[in-house]
Design an enzyme around this catalytic site. Structure first.
Site, PDB file in Angstrom:
ATOM      1  N   SER A 148      38.852  35.918  43.233  1.00 27.76           N
ATOM      2  CA  SER A 148      40.288  36.071  43.045  1.00 27.76           C
ATOM      3  C   SER A 148      41.007  35.707  44.348  1.00 27.76           C
ATOM      4  CB  SER A 148      40.596  37.492  42.570  1.00 27.76           C
ATOM      5  OG  SER A 148      41.866  37.577  41.982  1.00 27.76           O
ATOM      6  N   ARG A 217      50.748  47.469  38.108  1.00 26.57           N
ATOM      7  CA  ARG A 217      49.292  47.543  37.966  1.00 26.57           C
ATOM      8  C   ARG A 217      48.881  47.508  36.491  1.00 26.57           C
ATOM      9  NH1 ARG A 217      44.591  46.407  40.595  1.00 26.57           N
ATOM     10  NH2 ARG A 217      42.962  47.950  40.197  1.00 26.57           N
ATOM     11  N   ASP A 304      37.940  34.985  31.269  1.00 24.19           N
ATOM     12  CA  ASP A 304      39.020  35.149  32.250  1.00 24.19           C
ATOM     13  C   ASP A 304      40.309  34.522  31.713  1.00 24.19           C
ATOM     14  OD1 ASP A 304      40.645  35.280  34.509  1.00 24.19           O
ATOM     15  OD2 ASP A 304      39.031  34.749  35.885  1.00 24.19           O
ATOM     16  N   HIS A 333      38.636  38.744  33.801  1.00 30.16           N
ATOM     17  CA  HIS A 333      38.643  38.385  35.223  1.00 30.16           C
ATOM     18  C   HIS A 333      37.814  39.342  36.070  1.00 30.16           C
ATOM     19  CE1 HIS A 333      40.242  36.649  38.900  1.00 30.16           C
ATOM     20  NE2 HIS A 333      40.705  37.825  39.288  1.00 30.16           N
ATOM     21  N   ASP A 334      37.849  40.620  35.741  1.00 28.94           N
ATOM     22  CA  ASP A 334      37.153  41.640  36.536  1.00 28.94           C
ATOM     23  C   ASP A 334      35.638  41.639  36.362  1.00 28.94           C
ATOM     24  OD1 ASP A 334      39.224  42.671  37.977  1.00 28.94           O
ATOM     25  OD2 ASP A 334      39.429  44.517  36.834  1.00 28.94           O
TER      26      ASP A 334
END
Length: 358
Positions: A148, A217, A304, A333-334
């Site tokens: 990232s 967030r 992702d 993505h994580d």
């Protein structure tokens, strides 16, 4: 929502080291920081040849404590083996975990920089990391690795310091930030600024824009995971009080970030990410990427939604000495933080391949 960020000494390891620049630092865009302090961690021992160095670059809300947020990659026989290598991770310029950023005192005013902290770029972060390595007497890094925001740094290391960064492993990233990512980041920044406690960035330490940062967030978490991941993890399940589990999870994630991160820092770093473009100010995007001749292994995550695999495939086509690896996971993505066993194996195998080539 929690009221704000915990004291810094509760958020970073007691093993954190600090390096202070002896001269002012000029940013890529022309601002001058009279002083810069860098917080960093190291693991292992630098060998006599000083050629066993691995540099880890952290993501947006990460810190130098890579053994905490990427702990599954540390250990004998793992990707990051401190019995074999000297491993470094520093907190990036503009962050809030010990390196100079919006929470740092501004020598010109006597109070913290806050929103006066200058606009910085990924290249500024890499230049600061290079200063740190010089301080440590390191002129060669056998692998620069990160995901990232960390992956952006990895790529800029390859472009700015090819004589130092001998191999690269960027994960979940592109060579230039897309309009999609820029729009996501702007929406998150606007959520922060819409908080009544924002006060143009001059919020009180004990009354930060917690709701805005928490909302930012929550928005980000929707892009860090995937449709399939949310459906499999939550579906339409509810808590005992009737709240959807997906809603409870969002509030949990928002509250956790508010306890450990700063709103001005979030804005500073996401703006730096928006500036990411390997071709900016160079001979053009394709030419700049093609000029990077180091061995590169690119990790792409099938699910992702922030950085789709087409972007990593484009990089792999342009980088002359590259290979692309896939994480076919539903986590989004994580995945680089979740499937640590596979990621560790990929890092270890790349290091072995580099070693064999000499």
């Amino acid at each position: 929502m929690n009221r704000g960020m915990k004291p810094i000494n509760e958020l970073i390891s007691p093993d954190t080291k600090h390096y202070s620049f002896t001269e002012p630092f000029q940013t890529e865009l022309g601002a001058t920081l009279p002083s810069v302090e860098v917080a960093y961690r190291t693991w292992g021992t630098l060998n006599e040849a000083r050629d066993n160095v691995i540099l880890i670059c952290h993501a947006l809300t990460g810190s130098a404590d890579a053994d905490q947020w990427w702990g599954g990659l540390f250990g004998e026989g793992c990707g990051f083996d401190a019995t074999r290598d000297f491993i470094i991770c520093s907190n990036v310029l503009g962050s809030c975990y010990g390196t100079t950023g919006p929470l740092s005192p501004n020598p010109a005013t006597g109070r913290h920089y806050g929103p006066d902290f200058p606009l910085i770029t990924i290249r500024d972060m890499v230049h600061v990391e290079r200063h740190l390595l010089r301080h440590l007497g390191i002129e060669r890094v056998k692998l620069v690795v990160g995901a990232s925001l960390g992956g952006m740094q990895v790529l800029e290391w390859g472009a700015l310091y090819p004589e130092v960064a001998l191999a690269l492993m960027p994960m979940g990233i592109s060579g230039r930030h897309s309009a999609w990512c820029i729009a996501q980041s702007e929406a998150q920044r606007q959520a922060i600024m819409a908080d009544a406690l924002w006060k143009d960035g001059w919020y009180e330490e004990d009354a930060p824009p917690a709701r805005g940062l928490g909302a930012a967030r929550m928005m980000a978490m929707c892009t860090y995971r995937s449709f399939r991941n949310f459906e499999e993890k939550f579906g339409r399940q509810r808590q005992e009080d009737g709240t959807f589990k997906a809603v409870s999870y969002m509030h949990h994630q928002g509250g956790r970030l508010v306890e450990r991160f700063d709103a001005n820092t979030y804005i500073t770093l996401t703006r730096a990410m928006d500036m990411h473009d390997l071709g900016r100010g160079r001979s053009g995007y394709e030419e700049a990427v093609c000029a990077m001749t180091q061995p590169v292994e690119i990790l792409s995550i099938d699910s992702d939604v922030l950085y789709p695999k087409s972007e990593q495939q484009e990089l792999a086509c342009l980088l002359p000495n590259s290979k692309i690896l896939y994480l076919d996971e539903p986590y989004g993505h994580d995945a680089f933080l979740i499937d640590v066993e596979r990621v560790s194996r990929m890092v270890r195998d790349f290091l072995q391949a580099i070693s064999r080539k000499g």
